[in-house]
Write a protein that holds these residues in place. Structure first.
Motif, PDB file in Angstrom:
ATOM      1  N   GLU A  18       0.916  -1.233  -0.031  1.00 22.64           N
ATOM      2  CA  GLU A  18       0.104  -0.521  -0.139  1.00 22.64           C
ATOM      3  C   GLU A  18       0.616   1.358  -0.321  1.00 22.64           C
ATOM      4  O   GLU A  18       0.603   2.119  -0.510  1.00 22.64           O
ATOM      5  CB  GLU A  18      -0.705  -0.093   1.151  1.00 22.64           C
ATOM      6  CG  GLU A  18      -1.616   1.401   1.342  1.00 22.64           C
ATOM      7  CD  GLU A  18      -3.154   0.595   2.237  1.00 22.64           C
ATOM      8  OE1 GLU A  18      -2.888   1.905   3.304  1.00 22.64           O
ATOM      9  OE2 GLU A  18      -3.747  -0.010   2.263  1.00 22.64           O
ATOM     10  N   SER A  21       2.494   1.973  -3.739  1.00 21.32           N
ATOM     11  CA  SER A  21       1.545   2.275  -4.396  1.00 21.32           C
ATOM     12  C   SER A  21       0.668   3.858  -3.915  1.00 21.32           C
ATOM     13  O   SER A  21      -0.678   4.267  -4.649  1.00 21.32           O
ATOM     14  CB  SER A  21       0.199   1.446  -4.550  1.00 21.32           C
ATOM     15  OG  SER A  21      -0.869   0.878  -3.201  1.00 21.32           O
ATOM     16  N   VAL A  22       1.015   3.919  -2.788  1.00 21.58           N
ATOM     17  CA  VAL A  22      -0.007   5.676  -3.245  1.00 21.58           C
ATOM     18  C   VAL A  22       1.091   6.728  -3.266  1.00 21.58           C
ATOM     19  O   VAL A  22       2.095   6.586  -4.227  1.00 21.58           O
ATOM     20  CB  VAL A  22       0.404   5.585  -1.251  1.00 21.58           C
ATOM     21  CG1 VAL A  22      -0.314   7.169  -0.757  1.00 21.58           C
ATOM     22  CG2 VAL A  22      -0.688   4.939  -0.245  1.00 21.58           C
ATOM     23  N   VAL A  35     -10.165   7.499  -7.862  1.00 19.98           N
ATOM     24  CA  VAL A  35     -10.994   6.733  -7.277  1.00 19.98           C
ATOM     25  C   VAL A  35     -11.322   7.717  -6.369  1.00 19.98           C
ATOM     26  O   VAL A  35     -10.913   8.650  -5.675  1.00 19.98           O
ATOM     27  CB  VAL A  35      -9.839   5.679  -6.486  1.00 19.98           C
ATOM     28  CG1 VAL A  35     -10.644   5.131  -4.898  1.00 19.98           C
ATOM     29  CG2 VAL A  35      -9.304   4.283  -7.023  1.00 19.98           C
ATOM     30  N   PHE A  38     -14.667   5.734  -1.985  1.00 22.34           N
ATOM     31  CA  PHE A  38     -14.370   4.509  -1.631  1.00 22.34           C
ATOM     32  C   PHE A  38     -13.207   3.183  -2.477  1.00 22.34           C
ATOM     33  O   PHE A  38     -13.251   3.752  -3.496  1.00 22.34           O
ATOM     34  CB  PHE A  38     -15.707   3.585  -1.796  1.00 22.34           C
ATOM     35  CG  PHE A  38     -16.661   4.054  -1.310  1.00 22.34           C
ATOM     36  CD1 PHE A  38     -16.917   4.076   0.034  1.00 22.34           C
ATOM     37  CD2 PHE A  38     -18.407   4.680  -1.759  1.00 22.34           C
ATOM     38  CE1 PHE A  38     -18.095   4.661   1.178  1.00 22.34           C
ATOM     39  CE2 PHE A  38     -18.762   5.008  -1.556  1.00 22.34           C
ATOM     40  CZ  PHE A  38     -18.831   4.608  -0.286  1.00 22.34           C
ATOM     41  N   PRO A  39     -12.347   2.416  -1.817  1.00 21.77           N
ATOM     42  CA  PRO A  39     -11.290   1.861  -2.744  1.00 21.77           C
ATOM     43  C   PRO A  39     -12.049   1.113  -3.955  1.00 21.77           C
ATOM     44  O   PRO A  39     -13.031   0.736  -3.949  1.00 21.77           O
ATOM     45  CB  PRO A  39     -11.220   0.700  -1.892  1.00 21.77           C
ATOM     46  CG  PRO A  39     -10.899   1.008  -0.334  1.00 21.77           C
ATOM     47  CD  PRO A  39     -12.576   1.904  -0.832  1.00 21.77           C
ATOM     48  N   GLY A  40     -11.302   1.146  -5.141  1.00 17.62           N
ATOM     49  CA  GLY A  40     -12.005   0.656  -6.667  1.00 17.62           C
ATOM     50  C   GLY A  40     -12.947   1.542  -7.115  1.00 17.62           C
ATOM     51  O   GLY A  40     -13.500   1.021  -8.103  1.00 17.62           O
ATOM     52  N   GLY A  43     -13.027   4.092 -10.094  1.00 15.11           N
ATOM     53  CA  GLY A  43     -11.462   2.772 -10.945  1.00 15.11           C
ATOM     54  C   GLY A  43     -11.776   3.163 -12.295  1.00 15.11           C
ATOM     55  O   GLY A  43     -12.019   4.036 -12.856  1.00 15.11           O
ATOM     56  N   SER A 109     -10.142  14.029  -4.204  1.00 15.18           N
ATOM     57  CA  SER A 109      -9.650  12.224  -5.072  1.00 15.18           C
ATOM     58  C   SER A 109      -8.673  13.018  -6.241  1.00 15.18           C
ATOM     59  O   SER A 109      -8.099  12.628  -7.000  1.00 15.18           O
ATOM     60  CB  SER A 109     -10.277  11.860  -6.051  1.00 15.18           C
ATOM     61  OG  SER A 109     -11.599  13.031  -6.787  1.00 15.18           O
TER      62      SER A 109
END
Length: 169
Positions: A18, A21-22, A35, A38-40, A43, A109
């Motif tokens: 993680e 990837s941030v 994103v 919420f994760p994904g 996406g 985001s």
């Protein structure tokens, strides 16, 4: 001298992947692979999902403005120290703050479309609820409507508690 970096514990693979990837965003980006909240989501699910996300953000911003108008209306109608209007006012305020914090997270985001959707939603909500609030104010106070020449309330200012017209004039 820079502080030393501490690597993640050996058994925690999720934290290591993680942190790798941030990405730190410092400017807006334009595209449908964002994103949001919420994760994904949405996406890489495509343009349709991204447009649904923008519609959700727009509706959430309009709801925040509507809750503001409802809050002002309830505060204006409140007479005396009844408990029910105070509880209702508190619930509306809590819902408004929840919507505002969700909007803040969505805008974080750093997607330009999400920012524009939030601003458009606030503008749309303000337009729709301000006309309602002005009519409701005119109905509550005879002689203060737009047709009667007005006062501070007839010009579309914020509805506040009763008796604060002198402070606004």
């Amino acid at each position: 001298m820079a502080p030393p970096t501490v690597p993640p514990p050996r058994g925690d693979r999720h934290a290591a992947s993680e942190s790798a990837s941030v990405q730190a965003m410092s400017s807006l980006f334009w595209g449908d692979r964002a994103v949001v909240l919420f994760p994904g989501w949405p996406g890489a699910r495509g343009l349709g999902s991204y447009l649904l996300c923008l519609l959700f953000v727009l509706a959430l911003a309009a709801l925040a403005e509507a809750l503001h108008a409802v809050s002002a209306y309830v505060a204006h109608r409140r007479r005396g120290s009844a408990l029910a209007p105070a509880v209702l006012l508190t619930a509306v305020h809590a819902a408004r703050m929840g919507a505002a914090y969700l909007l803040m997270l969505a805008v974080m985001s750093f997607n330009g479309g999400v920012l524009l959707a939030a601003v458009a939603g606030h503008a749309l909500g303000f337009l729709l609820t301000r006309s309602w609030a002005t009519r409701a104010s005119a109905e509550l106070e005879p002689g203060h409507g737009a047709g009667a020449g007005g006062g501070a309330r007839g010009r579309g200012r914020d509805l506040g508690p009763p008796g604060d017209d002198a402070a606004k004039a």
